[in-house]
Design a protein around this motif. Structure first.
Motif, PDB file in Angstrom:
ATOM      1  N   HIS A 100      -8.837 -17.779  31.337  1.00  0.00           N
ATOM      2  CA  HIS A 100      -8.943 -19.179  31.776  1.00  0.00           C
ATOM      3  C   HIS A 100      -8.494 -20.109  30.647  1.00  0.00           C
ATOM      4  O   HIS A 100      -8.487 -19.727  29.473  1.00  0.00           O
ATOM      5  CB  HIS A 100     -10.365 -19.522  32.239  1.00  0.00           C
ATOM      6  N   SER A 102     -10.050 -22.613  29.616  1.00  0.00           N
ATOM      7  CA  SER A 102     -11.196 -23.036  28.798  1.00  0.00           C
ATOM      8  C   SER A 102     -11.210 -22.310  27.451  1.00  0.00           C
ATOM      9  O   SER A 102     -11.830 -22.793  26.491  1.00  0.00           O
ATOM     10  CB  SER A 102     -12.510 -22.765  29.542  1.00  0.00           C
ATOM     11  N   ARG A 124      -5.983 -12.341  35.362  1.00  0.00           N
ATOM     12  CA  ARG A 124      -7.195 -11.650  35.808  1.00  0.00           C
ATOM     13  C   ARG A 124      -6.804 -10.501  36.713  1.00  0.00           C
ATOM     14  O   ARG A 124      -5.966 -10.670  37.600  1.00  0.00           O
ATOM     15  CB  ARG A 124      -8.109 -12.593  36.610  1.00  0.00           C
ATOM     16  N   GLN A 138      -3.579 -22.476  35.378  1.00  0.00           N
ATOM     17  CA  GLN A 138      -4.681 -23.435  35.418  1.00  0.00           C
ATOM     18  C   GLN A 138      -4.328 -24.660  34.603  1.00  0.00           C
ATOM     19  O   GLN A 138      -3.509 -24.592  33.676  1.00  0.00           O
ATOM     20  CB  GLN A 138      -5.961 -22.830  34.822  1.00  0.00           C
ATOM     21  N   GLU A 140      -6.511 -27.448  32.458  1.00  0.00           N
ATOM     22  CA  GLU A 140      -7.814 -27.866  31.947  1.00  0.00           C
ATOM     23  C   GLU A 140      -7.698 -29.332  31.561  1.00  0.00           C
ATOM     24  O   GLU A 140      -6.657 -29.762  31.040  1.00  0.00           O
ATOM     25  CB  GLU A 140      -8.133 -27.025  30.698  1.00  0.00           C
ATOM     26  N   GLY A 275     -11.394 -27.400  35.158  1.00  0.00           N
ATOM     27  CA  GLY A 275     -10.287 -26.445  35.170  1.00  0.00           C
ATOM     28  C   GLY A 275      -9.871 -26.258  36.605  1.00  0.00           C
ATOM     29  O   GLY A 275     -10.687 -25.890  37.450  1.00  0.00           O
TER      30      GLY A 275
HETATM   31  N1  PHE Z   1     -12.774 -22.089  33.286  1.00  0.00           N
HETATM   32  C1  PHE Z   1     -13.450 -22.200  34.555  1.00  0.00           C
HETATM   33  C2  PHE Z   1     -12.831 -21.151  35.517  1.00  0.00           C
HETATM   34  O1  PHE Z   1     -11.789 -20.626  35.257  1.00  0.00           O
HETATM   35  C3  PHE Z   1     -13.320 -23.576  35.154  1.00  0.00           C
HETATM   36  C4  PHE Z   1     -14.006 -24.649  34.339  1.00  0.00           C
HETATM   37  C5  PHE Z   1     -13.298 -25.390  33.386  1.00  0.00           C
HETATM   38  C6  PHE Z   1     -15.358 -24.921  34.544  1.00  0.00           C
HETATM   39  C7  PHE Z   1     -13.925 -26.381  32.652  1.00  0.00           C
HETATM   40  C8  PHE Z   1     -15.980 -25.904  33.810  1.00  0.00           C
HETATM   41  C9  PHE Z   1     -15.267 -26.630  32.886  1.00  0.00           C
HETATM   42  O2  PHE Z   1     -13.395 -20.851  36.553  1.00  0.00           O
END
Ligand code: PHE
Length: 378
Positions: A100, A102, A124, A138, A140, A275
């Motif tokens: 992700h 994040s 993934r 994604q 962010e 995200g």
């Molecule tokens: N990284 C999380 C996901 O892939 C999404 C997310 C990003 C949630 C930022 C909270 C804050 O599912």
């Protein structure tokens, strides 16, 4: 057994007993679809960037990260299922493909940037069907404010601005409380600050969703907020949009865990992050029926999209275009055949399968004959 090292983006990496990345996955790494001009994912990225025009944007960070950065730094528990080799791709014990965006939060907050967007390919392990793919994209987004009375005035002013935009538009929002006993304020936060920031997160994303899905509608746009859990935000939320008779989850979000900001060396701030999955949204906006189409190198896909505009995808054959030369001729003594007569014969036999009929030459020896080439059939 000595395992062979892997070469990724021109650098060599050792492998070990947990290496599970495959050649098909490695081949995707250099593609960076989100940075390809006129690709639907890059068009969507630019529309979102335009909405968050005062945010700094990152879009070329390497997908190779340590498991520490992908998980531990974001407070994932040690037994989180996402860490397993059945869920994620590992180059070796100390290096994986990010799952992700994040994964870059601490790094980017560490640059002391308060408002930023980051677009990237994420990986993934997943099932095979038209809406899942082991590589997707994604975006962010994050926004920090001073955790002071002044900072909160800024949040309140922004909230008022966004509320007035949303009030005038055709959107129905199914909301939930900003905080609750099951979706709590962090112990280090002032609850008034946390509620204002959560409200700003919701208003900001509602207005983005309105921008993406709101135009040209006869019925109101329906959006619903759902309580969620992420190891690195609290309170946390998911958002669903009603589209084509179904609720579709498009993003995860929440108030950033204070420990994430502490690790980044950020003090005296509070903020939110989200995200969102670009493919999900692009499939709806461009009517792209299968997630695998995003990887197509076929001109029949790529030529359909143009920078900055949302157009409706026109399906084409699953099979590659194939050119066939077919020649036709008429008897020497026959009355000359007009081109249009010939075309009507073709139309009767093959319908619209034939894309193009061209008269290449009339030969001197057989004046009444015509030679036709380049009939293309899918
Ligand atoms: N990284 C999380 C996901 O892939 C999404 C997310 C990003 C949630 C930022 C909270 C804050 O599912």
């Amino acid at each position: 057994v000595r395992l062979k090292p892997l070469v990724i983006l021109d650098k060599q990496y050792p492998t070990d007993e947990i290496t599970n990345v495959t050649p098909a996955i490695l081949a995707k790494i250099p593609m960076r679809l989100h940075n390809q001009a006129n690709h639907p994912l890059s068009i969507l990225k630019m529309i979102i960037q335009g909405h968050y025009s005062d945010f700094i944007h990152h879009s070329s960070l390497s997908p190779l990260v340590t498991p520490f950065k992908n998980f531990d730094e974001l407070s994932f528990p040690t037994d989180h299922p996402g860490r397993s080799v059945t869920d994620s791709y590992y180059i070796n014990k100390n290096l994986m493909l990010r799952t992700h965006t994040s994964a870059h939060e601490v790094e980017v907050f560490g640059k002391k940037e308060d408002k930023w967007l980051l677009t990237a390919d994420v990986y993934r392990r997943d099932e095979i069907d038209g809406s899942h793919y082991p590589v997707f994209h994604q975006m962010e987004g994050a926004s920090l404010f001073d955790a002071t009375a002044e900072g909160m005035k800024e949040v309140e002013a922004d909230n008022a601005r966004l509320e007035s935009i949303l009030k005038q538009s055709n959107i129905v929002i199914d909301d939930i409380p900003h905080v609750s006993s099951t979706n709590p304020v962090q112990s280090s936060h002032d609850s008034v600050h946390a509620e204002l920031v959560a409200k700003n997160l919701k208003l900001s994303l509602n207005s983005l969703i309105l921008r993406l899905f709101g135009s040209g509608r006869s019925t109101p746009l329906r959006v619903r907020w759902i309580e969620a859990y992420f190891p690195f935000t609290s309170p946390s939320f998911e958002v669903e949009v009603f589209f084509g008779g179904k609720w579709l989850e498009i993003l995860g979000s929440g108030v950033v865990l204070q420990s994430t900001l502490d690790k980044a060396g950020v003090q005296g701030k509070i903020g939110w992050a989200f995200g969102l999955g670009l493919e999900r949204i692009a499939m709806i906006l461009f009517s792209i029926p299968d997630i695998r189409l995003f990887w197509s190198q076929d001109e029949r896909f790529l030529s359909q999209f143009n920078c900055g505009i949302i157009t409706t995808f026109k399906p084409y054959s699953k099979f590659p275009a194939c050119f066939k030369d077919i020649s036709f001729w008429t008897a020497q003594d026959a009355t000359p055949l007009h081109d249009n007569d010939f075309c009507d014969v073709v139309r009767d036999v093959a319908g619209d399968l034939v894309e193009d009929v061209k008269l290449v030459k009339k030969t001197a020896i057989v004046p009444s004959s015509s030679e036709v080439t380049n009939t293309r059939a899918d």
